[in-house]
Design an enzyme around this catalytic site. Structure first.
Site, PDB file in Angstrom:
ATOM      1  N   ILE A   1      31.572  10.457  -0.565  1.00  0.00           N
ATOM      2  CA  ILE A   1      31.942  11.876  -0.350  1.00  0.00           C
ATOM      3  C   ILE A   1      33.312  11.846   0.131  1.00  0.00           C
ATOM      4  O   ILE A   1      34.337  12.620  -0.486  1.00  0.00           O
ATOM      5  CB  ILE A   1      30.837  12.432   0.437  1.00  0.00           C
ATOM      6  CG1 ILE A   1      29.629  12.964  -0.031  1.00  0.00           C
ATOM      7  CG2 ILE A   1      31.338  13.876   0.808  1.00  0.00           C
ATOM      8  CD1 ILE A   1      28.770  13.334   0.975  1.00  0.00           C
TER       9      ILE A   1
ATOM     10  N   ASP B   1      37.860   3.232   7.502  1.00  0.00           N
ATOM     11  CA  ASP B   1      36.677   2.903   7.017  1.00  0.00           C
ATOM     12  C   ASP B   1      36.589   1.437   7.059  1.00  0.00           C
ATOM     13  O   ASP B   1      37.569   0.589   6.077  1.00  0.00           O
ATOM     14  CB  ASP B   1      36.339   3.404   5.641  1.00  0.00           C
ATOM     15  CG  ASP B   1      34.765   3.448   5.167  1.00  0.00           C
ATOM     16  OD1 ASP B   1      34.241   2.426   5.462  1.00  0.00           O
ATOM     17  OD2 ASP B   1      34.396   4.084   4.633  1.00  0.00           O
TER      18      ASP B   1
ATOM     19  N   GLU C   1      19.540  20.664  15.495  1.00  0.00           N
ATOM     20  CA  GLU C   1      19.184  21.474  14.575  1.00  0.00           C
ATOM     21  C   GLU C   1      17.823  21.723  14.156  1.00  0.00           C
ATOM     22  O   GLU C   1      16.950  20.967  14.452  1.00  0.00           O
ATOM     23  CB  GLU C   1      19.709  20.813  13.225  1.00  0.00           C
ATOM     24  CG  GLU C   1      21.509  20.646  13.213  1.00  0.00           C
ATOM     25  CD  GLU C   1      21.793  20.314  11.745  1.00  0.00           C
ATOM     26  OE1 GLU C   1      21.016  20.142  10.752  1.00  0.00           O
ATOM     27  OE2 GLU C   1      22.986  19.991  11.671  1.00  0.00           O
TER      28      GLU C   1
ATOM     29  N   HIS D   1      24.503  24.038   8.200  1.00  0.00           N
ATOM     30  CA  HIS D   1      24.258  22.541   7.378  1.00  0.00           C
ATOM     31  C   HIS D   1      24.275  23.333   5.922  1.00  0.00           C
ATOM     32  O   HIS D   1      23.295  22.927   5.288  1.00  0.00           O
ATOM     33  CB  HIS D   1      22.960  22.015   7.782  1.00  0.00           C
ATOM     34  CG  HIS D   1      22.826  20.495   7.713  1.00  0.00           C
ATOM     35  ND1 HIS D   1      22.347  19.755   8.416  1.00  0.00           N
ATOM     36  CD2 HIS D   1      23.316  19.781   6.472  1.00  0.00           C
ATOM     37  CE1 HIS D   1      22.283  18.453   7.802  1.00  0.00           C
ATOM     38  NE2 HIS D   1      22.817  18.469   6.755  1.00  0.00           N
TER      39      HIS D   1
END
Length: 525
Positions: A151, A170, A260, A278
């Site tokens: 992503i 990363d 959530e 979300h």
């Protein structure tokens, strides 16, 4: 016919895929845990999204369960250690909603830059506050990506199209991949201090929890903006609110929350914060894609043995599954052979792959060998949990590959080390697809694996074979096959006797008493 439960709402196309592939399917969504526990033992597979919790209790009750497929990326609702211990493969669909999630991150970044939500609300209220909403351009700005996998890479590509300079933190991003994406690798502190916009694209782990902490926010450039479409818990929400209230940060866009559904949050009510519930994967295309993918993956595994996007097993394609199956069988049987002969603590396992075997999925073969080795002492061990069990017991596992060097096109050798010895067992797969044993303790032989076998070590001297055959005949044990191997004439010898049925402890004890016999053991495969 394998049977699958769809426990959360999926596209109807998923049901069609299961049926076409020859999998029976039940759709029962929104089940309370108590109801799920009552029926879960009927199923070989379960397809879920984020609502159903596959807990340790559910896995324990699911006696037939082989695979759990998550239509989406996050598997926070699956107890992966419990699944692994039970030999249940856990799959997700990491690519089905990648574009959708990346586009949402870009959308939030644009909305944040131009204060679109607040401007929209103001205009709907009949105001015309043109001078109030003074945004910033994305052109020429620095975007910092924390996480640059699938992503994150798509976000980088889109941001480059907007003429942004992209830097990425990363630990797993190679220099080659960074160059391919056109991004600059950076350390976290450097990224925090330089980026105008920071977008998170990393899973939630012990290392990444609250990676955007109060201390991290203090290192960020004054006026920077933060976007999180990854996982709740990556950002300290209280620290973020404080930074927004103080003016240190200019804004934040949040699609995921630590708790959530987020009915309450310290971030709610702040015009500097753009919030969505979300929605990262919420497009028609993404929902269709992940439903189709999870149905295909579960079906492929249950029907062909192919493993795709598993989090606790190596991936094996459908084509590879057909080729590797006999070699997996061989690896497991070699491990089982060595395990049944090993009575002491195992210190190390060394596995050699040569020729054809060296070109196959090494991780799958090693897990099969470890499962076979450990299962004789620990019945609950399987291919999925074998590496974990071996690590827990301090067993050192090593692997070696080499080109074809002997007379066989390929072979596998499993070498087991205990405190007082090292024993090697080798085998190959013949053209008929059947595994064969070709070496035990440097003694060459050629034997099939059979459900019941007797392993005998003896001195290579006349009279042994006759005595052994006579004793087995008198004990009503029928010999199906008999294989011999020796190190040299008159020296160490091995007899592998395939018999019909379990010979029993009394027969093994009688064999041990025969002249020239050094040891005997019944083996099962």
């Amino acid at each position: 016919m394998p049977k699958v439960l769809i426990a959360d709402k999926l596209s109807p196309a998923a049901v069609s895929i299961f049926k076409v592939r020859g999998v029976e399917v039940d759709v029962k969504t929104g089940l309370p845990k108590e109801e799920l526990l009552k029926i879960v033992d009927q199923y070989d597979g379960i397809a879920i999204r984020s609502a159903t919790k596959i807990t340790k209790d559910v896995i324990a009750a699911a006696k037939k369960l082989k695979v759990v497929g998550r239509a989406g990326i996050g598997v926070d609702n699956v107890d992966i250690p419990a699944a692994t211990a039970a030999g249940v493969i856990v799959m997700n669909t990491p690519f089905g909603n990648s574009i959708t999630t990346a586009e949402h991150a870009i959308s939030l970044m644009m909305a944040l830059a131009r204060e679109i939500p607040a401007a929209n609300a103001s205009t709907h209220a009949g105001k015309w506050e043109k001078n109030r909403f003074m945004g910033v351009e994305l052109y020429g700005k620095t975007l910092g990506l924390i996480g640059c996998g699938n992503i994150g890479g798509i976000v980088a590509d889109r941001a480059k199209g907007l003429k942004m300079h992209v830097i990425a933190y990363d630990p797993y991003l190679s220099a080659e991949r960074a160059a391919e994406l056109g991004v600059e690798k950076a350390e976290l502190d450097d990224l925090l201090s330089r980026a105008d916009f920071i977008s998170l694209h990393t899973p939630k782990t012990a290392e990444t929890k609250n990676i955007i902490s109060a201390a991290a926010i203090a290192k960020m450039k004054k006026g920077a903006r933060l976007i999180n479409c990854a996982r709740g818990g990556l950002v300290d929400e209280v620290a973020l609110k404080a930074a927004l209230d103080s003016g240190h940060l200019a804004g934040a866009a949040v699609d995921v929350f630590e708790t959530e559904p987020a009915k309450e949050s310290v971030l709610f009510g702040n015009e500097k914060v753009v919030c969505t519930p979300h929605l990262g994967a919420s497009t028609e295309e993404a929902q269709e894609n992940v439903a189709l993918q999870v149905a295909e993956q579960i079906s492929d595994y249950l029907i062909t043995g192919a493993i795709v996007n598993a989090l606790n097993m190596p991936s094996i394609t459908a084509q590879e599954a057909q080729l590797v199956k006999p070699w997996i069988s061989l690896a497991e049987k070699l491990g089982a052979f060595a395990g049944q002969l090993t009575e002491n603590e195992i210190l190390a396992v060394e596995i050699l792959y040569e020729g054809t075997a060296a070109t196959l999925n090494q991780r799958a073969l090693t897990q099969a060998a470890l499962a076979g080795l450990l299962k004789s002492h620990l019945p609950d061990v399987n291919m999925v949990n074998a590496p974990v069990v071996a690590k827990e017991r301090g067993i050192k596992v090593s692997e070696t590959r080499q080109d074809q060097r002997g007379i066989y096109e390929g072979y596998i050798q499993v070498k087991v080390t205990t405190p007082d010895m090292t024993r090697g067992i080798a085998g190959t797969v013949f053209s008929d697809g059947h595994p064969r044993l070709i070496q035990v303790k440097d003694i060459k032989l050629d034997a099939e694996f059979a459900p019941n076998m007797i392993y005998v070590t003896n001195e290579d001297k006349p009279g042994f074979i006759g005595r052994l055959g006579t004793m087995l005949g008198e004990s009503k044990v029928n010999i199906a096959n008999f294989t011999l191997g020796r190190s040299a004439p008159g020296e160490d010898s091995i007899a592998l006797v395939q018999v019909d049925g379990d010979p029993g402890d009394d027969v093994i004890a009688a064999i041990r008493k025969l002249p020239l016999v050094r040891g005997a053991k019944a083996l099962k495969f």
